[in-house]
Structures are given as C-alpha cells and as structure tokens.
Design an enzyme around this catalytic site. Structure first.
Site, PDB file in Angstrom:
ATOM      1  N   ASP A  48       0.855  -1.184   0.000  1.00 15.07           N
ATOM      2  CA  ASP A  48       0.000   0.000   0.000  1.00 15.07           C
ATOM      3  C   ASP A  48       0.891   1.233   0.000  1.00 15.07           C
ATOM      4  O   ASP A  48       1.509   1.553   1.012  1.00 15.07           O
ATOM      5  CB  ASP A  48      -0.927   0.002   1.223  1.00 15.07           C
ATOM      6  N   ARG A  51      -0.173   4.301  -0.707  1.00 10.64           N
ATOM      7  CA  ARG A  51      -0.988   5.517  -0.652  1.00 10.64           C
ATOM      8  C   ARG A  51      -0.560   6.437   0.490  1.00 10.64           C
ATOM      9  O   ARG A  51      -0.016   5.987   1.488  1.00 10.64           O
ATOM     10  CB  ARG A  51      -2.466   5.163  -0.467  1.00 10.64           C
TER      11      ARG A  51
END
Ligand SMILES: [Zn+2]
Length: 170
Positions: free
Chosen positions: A123, A125
């Site tokens: 991830d 983000r």
C-alpha cells in the site's frame, strides 16, 4: 504543503458541486464540495482513489464507480459534504501495478499481497493531501464515508478530526 490552483462549478447527476483542484508538488488532487463546509463540524467526507477501470471503462470487477455514486448521493441528501479524489490508483502504485497484480489476485491472493508479489508496495498511498485539503477548506471535523475503518486512522495521522465513520451503502 498543498496549493489550491483553480476552481469551478460542476453540475452532476447528484446535484451541483464546486470542483477545486489542488497540487502538492507531486500530484493533483480534486475536492468536490457541496454546500458551505467552512468551519463545518461533522461534514460528510469521502476520500476516493482513482480507478481508470471503474470510472472510465465501467468495469464490473470493482466497486469504485458505485462507491462514488453512493458518496455523491449521500452528500446530496445531506446538502453538504466533500469528496476528495486522489490520483493514487492501484493503492498508490499506479495502473501498471494494478495490471501486474492481476495474475496473483486470480491465484487467490489478497490485493496487498498481490502487489508485493508483483514487485510493488502493499500500500503506497498517502492521505496527507486529503488532510491538507480539508484544512484548506477549513473543515473542522468529518464523518468519513468508508467501508474501511483504517482510513480514519490514515487521516488522523495528519491531524484531521474524524468524529465518526459511516458505512458506504452500495
Ligand atoms: Zn476500481
């Protein structure tokens, strides 16, 4: 640091929004705002990541499009709210990563594991831009529309006050 570059009115199937474009030196992010949210408490907020397959190609393999419509509908009902659209497809890894992860997903892996097997981050983000946009809009606290409670922690890390989490019904 994020900068508000330009804005306009945008008519949608779910009412009239104000579209504001932000830039943090790395990527563009967009806020769709309905009603007066300045100094607002418990403002309905959806933080939504880009998805070309869902938003452009009408893919039925993900729920991104349905989630955007549900968020817009909830904001229209409430009369005010903010949708923040972040340019971070494939959990921030980009469209290449998304496509490269597909064979691993088909083999039964979770999305995060599939990204790692394809050579990307589980991830990548960041929700800093979302928090900075909410600060720029002078929103005091948000009711976050999400089916992923972890997203509230992602925002709180950057000082956003999340007063509640509301399930996004699709
Ligand atoms: Zn999608």
């Amino acid at each position: 640091m994020i900068f508000r570059l330009i804005e306009r009115d945008l008519k949608t199937k779910f009412g009239d929004f104000r579209e504001l474009l932000f830039y943090d030196g790395r990527s563009e992010s967009i806020a769709l705002v309905m009603g007066n949210v300045e100094m607002g408490e418990d403002v309905i907020c959806r933080v939504h990541s880009a998805c070309v397959s869902g938003h452009v190609f009408n893919s039925v393999e993900c729920e991104c499009q349905a989630e955007m419509e549900a968020a817009q509908s909830a904001i229209q009902t409430a009369g005010r709210g903010v949708i923040i659209y972040l340019e971070q497809e494939g959990k921030g890894n980009g469209h290449l990563a998304l496509m490269a992860s597909i064979p691993y997903k088909k083999a039964g892996m979770k999305q995060s594991e599939a990204y790692e097997r394809a050579g990307f981050e589980a991830d990548a983000r960041s929700f800093r831009a979302a928090s900075e946009i909410l600060a720029d809009l002078k929103v005091k606290s948000v009711v976050l529309l999400t089916n992923n409670a972890g997203k509230a922690d992602d925002l709180r890390r950057f000082s956003t006050i999340v007063s509640a989490i509301k399930e996004l019904k699709i």
